[in-house]
Design a protein around this motif. Structure first.
Motif, PDB file in Angstrom:
ATOM      1  N   GLU A 130      13.057  -7.614 -14.786  1.00 15.16           N
ATOM      2  CA  GLU A 130      13.465  -7.488 -16.185  1.00 15.16           C
ATOM      3  C   GLU A 130      14.283  -6.214 -16.391  1.00 15.16           C
ATOM      4  OE1 GLU A 130      10.262  -7.748 -18.956  1.00 15.16           O
ATOM      5  OE2 GLU A 130       9.541  -9.677 -18.210  1.00 15.16           O
ATOM      6  N   ASP A 131      13.820  -5.120 -15.790  1.00 15.50           N
ATOM      7  CA  ASP A 131      14.542  -3.842 -15.931  1.00 15.50           C
ATOM      8  C   ASP A 131      15.911  -3.897 -15.260  1.00 15.50           C
ATOM      9  OD1 ASP A 131      12.428  -2.765 -17.342  1.00 15.50           O
ATOM     10  OD2 ASP A 131      11.524  -1.809 -15.591  1.00 15.50           O
ATOM     11  N   PHE A 132      15.978  -4.511 -14.076  1.00 10.21           N
ATOM     12  CA  PHE A 132      17.267  -4.615 -13.386  1.00 10.21           C
ATOM     13  C   PHE A 132      18.228  -5.520 -14.164  1.00 10.21           C
ATOM     14  CE2 PHE A 132      14.863  -3.518  -9.334  1.00 10.21           C
ATOM     15  CZ  PHE A 132      15.402  -2.247  -9.247  1.00 10.21           C
ATOM     16  N   ALA A 133      17.700  -6.548 -14.810  1.00  7.81           N
ATOM     17  CA  ALA A 133      18.557  -7.417 -15.617  1.00  7.81           C
ATOM     18  C   ALA A 133      19.115  -6.653 -16.817  1.00  7.81           C
ATOM     19  CB  ALA A 133      17.770  -8.649 -16.075  1.00  7.81           C
ATOM     20  N   LYS A 134      18.319  -5.770 -17.404  1.00  4.68           N
ATOM     21  CA  LYS A 134      18.827  -4.920 -18.491  1.00  4.68           C
ATOM     22  C   LYS A 134      19.974  -4.043 -17.997  1.00  4.68           C
ATOM     23  CE  LYS A 134      14.504  -4.523 -21.104  1.00  4.68           C
ATOM     24  NZ  LYS A 134      13.441  -3.577 -21.539  1.00  4.68           N
ATOM     25  N   HIS A 170      24.961  -9.493  -7.530  1.00  2.00           N
ATOM     26  CA  HIS A 170      24.713 -10.457  -6.460  1.00  2.00           C
ATOM     27  C   HIS A 170      23.297 -10.311  -5.911  1.00  2.00           C
ATOM     28  CE1 HIS A 170      25.373 -12.319  -2.386  1.00  2.00           C
ATOM     29  NE2 HIS A 170      25.997 -13.199  -3.163  1.00  2.00           N
ATOM     30  N   VAL A 171      22.876  -9.067  -5.654  1.00  4.08           N
ATOM     31  CA  VAL A 171      21.519  -8.836  -5.134  1.00  4.08           C
ATOM     32  C   VAL A 171      20.478  -9.236  -6.178  1.00  4.08           C
ATOM     33  CG1 VAL A 171      19.903  -7.116  -4.247  1.00  4.08           C
ATOM     34  CG2 VAL A 171      22.309  -7.003  -3.601  1.00  4.08           C
ATOM     35  N   LEU A 172      20.778  -8.977  -7.455  1.00  2.00           N
ATOM     36  CA  LEU A 172      19.851  -9.370  -8.520  1.00  2.00           C
ATOM     37  C   LEU A 172      19.646 -10.875  -8.541  1.00  2.00           C
ATOM     38  CD1 LEU A 172      18.152  -8.766 -11.025  1.00  2.00           C
ATOM     39  CD2 LEU A 172      20.262  -8.807 -12.377  1.00  2.00           C
ATOM     40  N   LEU A 173      20.713 -11.640  -8.384  1.00  2.00           N
ATOM     41  CA  LEU A 173      20.580 -13.102  -8.350  1.00  2.00           C
ATOM     42  C   LEU A 173      19.710 -13.541  -7.181  1.00  2.00           C
ATOM     43  CD1 LEU A 173      21.664 -15.761  -9.725  1.00  2.00           C
ATOM     44  CD2 LEU A 173      23.306 -15.847  -7.828  1.00  2.00           C
ATOM     45  N   VAL A 174      19.899 -12.925  -6.021  1.00  2.00           N
ATOM     46  CA  VAL A 174      19.075 -13.252  -4.846  1.00  2.00           C
ATOM     47  C   VAL A 174      17.610 -12.929  -5.118  1.00  2.00           C
ATOM     48  CG1 VAL A 174      18.636 -12.679  -2.428  1.00  2.00           C
ATOM     49  CG2 VAL A 174      20.987 -12.944  -3.238  1.00  2.00           C
ATOM     50  N   ALA A 175      17.362 -11.802  -5.787  1.00  2.00           N
ATOM     51  CA  ALA A 175      15.986 -11.414  -6.100  1.00  2.00           C
ATOM     52  C   ALA A 175      15.353 -12.381  -7.091  1.00  2.00           C
ATOM     53  CB  ALA A 175      15.969  -9.994  -6.658  1.00  2.00           C
ATOM     54  N   ILE A 176      16.108 -12.820  -8.078  1.00  2.00           N
ATOM     55  CA  ILE A 176      15.572 -13.788  -9.050  1.00  2.00           C
ATOM     56  C   ILE A 176      15.273 -15.113  -8.360  1.00  2.00           C
ATOM     57  CG2 ILE A 176      16.097 -15.135 -11.118  1.00  2.00           C
ATOM     58  CD1 ILE A 176      17.704 -12.745 -12.141  1.00  2.00           C
ATOM     59  N   GLU A 177      16.124 -15.513  -7.429  1.00  2.00           N
ATOM     60  CA  GLU A 177      15.859 -16.729  -6.657  1.00  2.00           C
ATOM     61  C   GLU A 177      14.541 -16.607  -5.901  1.00  2.00           C
ATOM     62  OE1 GLU A 177      18.325 -19.439  -3.467  1.00  2.00           O
ATOM     63  OE2 GLU A 177      18.047 -17.307  -2.998  1.00  2.00           O
TER      64      GLU A 177
END
Length: 326
Positions: free
Chosen positions: A102-106, A126-133
């Motif tokens: 949540e914090d990284f998405a902010k 890009h790394v955030l998308l991988v982490a959410i996956e």
């Protein structure tokens, strides 16, 4: 008078047992469905849930769940907030993972707001998308591997468009923005159907006030709750009669239209509870599904994967990129 509950760790990774100390010399045995967040197939968080035999003679250690939750479970007077508490407290590692995303998405939202398309910002998204996956897959690496193949520019654009549509309350367009991405709904099956489940996870991280994850577990439990006037005890009883394999097939295809309908059910429930965000209602509903023993196979891999895959690689990379940006 209800005896005092004491939790202990028993054989089997992550399983817990409840010891009840009865009055007098009468031995008490109960069987409860209790577990911790673990992954299962199909891309949802999953669970490691064990039917535990409670024996008054067993030794005890380590308090885990709050007394009010145990009392409510034993008395059969559960409410939605109990599911939310379960989600947060049963697996601290996964809960920490959730809050960090949540914090990284902010952070990503702020980068997009100022139009930062620099190499660090693109890599961060890009790394955030991988982490959410990974998060959506319950940290089972075998269920991941699609997000990494998206072009960072495409990810940045999808995030930007989704944020703009969410701000305009154009829910379907927000979902479709994420569903353009590989692994998040871009694939069409033979009937031309697309799945929005993973896309809801992205919107949930970027806007937890208005979005929750929709998958087969949540959809099935939502319908049971809604059909029983949100009587949690009754919904849980009926859930035990449902075959999870049938439910998975029934809710295999949740497209953007269906996802919006289910998400609106989360939203409609917020004013009726002490929960303040749509994501909290979703986590409560999701948590309840793991108290249904019929729905929960065991899988011991998840908590290890949270620490190894996310803790040692993705978190470090996100933190490194974060430090490089103003």
């Amino acid at each position: 008078m209800m005896p005092s509950p004491i939790w202990r760790r028993v054989a089997g990774r992550g399983t817990l047992a409840l010891q009840l100390i009865p009055s007098g010399n009468v031995e008490t045995r109960l069987a409860l469905a209790i577990g911790r967040v673990q992954p299962s197939g199909g891309g949802e968080h999953g669970a490691d849930l064990t039917r535990i035999q409670i024996n008054a003679r067993e030794e005890h250690t380590m308090p885990t769940l709050p007394p009010e939750f145990v009392n409510a479970f034993c008395k059969g007077t559960m409410n939605l907030e109990d599911g939310r508490k379960w989600y947060e407290e049963i697996d601290p590692g996964f809960w920490k993972f959730t809050r960090e995303l949540e914090d990284f998405a902010k952070k990503m939202s702020s980068l997009i707001a100022r139009g930062d398309r620099g190499p660090q910002a693109l890599a961060f998204g890009h790394v955030l998308l991988v982490a959410i996956e990974l998060w959506k897959a319950g940290c089972i690496e075998d269920l991941t591997g699609y997000a990494v193949h998206n072009d960072p520019n495409d990810v940045w654009n999808a995030f930007r468009d989704a944020i703009e549509y969410m701000n305009a309350r154009r829910d379907r367009d927000a979902l479709c923005s994420i569903m353009r991405l590989n692994g998040f709904g871009s694939y069409q099956d033979e009937q031309g159907q697309q799945r929005a489940k993973r896309a809801t996870a992205v919107l949930r991280m970027f806007n937890p006030d208005e979005w929750g994850v929709v998958d087969w577990r949540a959809a099935a439990m939502l319908l049971l709750l809604n059909g029983n006037k949100w009587d949690v005890d009754q919904a849980m009883k009926l859930a035990e009669k449902e075959n999870p394999n049938v439910l998975k097939k029934t809710f295999d295809v949740i497209d953007e239209k269906d996802a919006c309908v289910y998400n609106q059910m989360y939203r409609d429930r917020v004013p009726q509870t002490s929960l303040t965000r749509v994501a909290d209602v979703e986590m409560a509903v999701f948590g309840l599904t793991f108290m249904v023993k019929a729905w929960n196979p065991t899988n011991p891999k998840a908590q290890y994967s949270v620490g190894q895959t996310y803790g040692k690689t993705l978190r470090r990379e996100l933190e490194r990129l974060d430090k490089q940006m103003p």
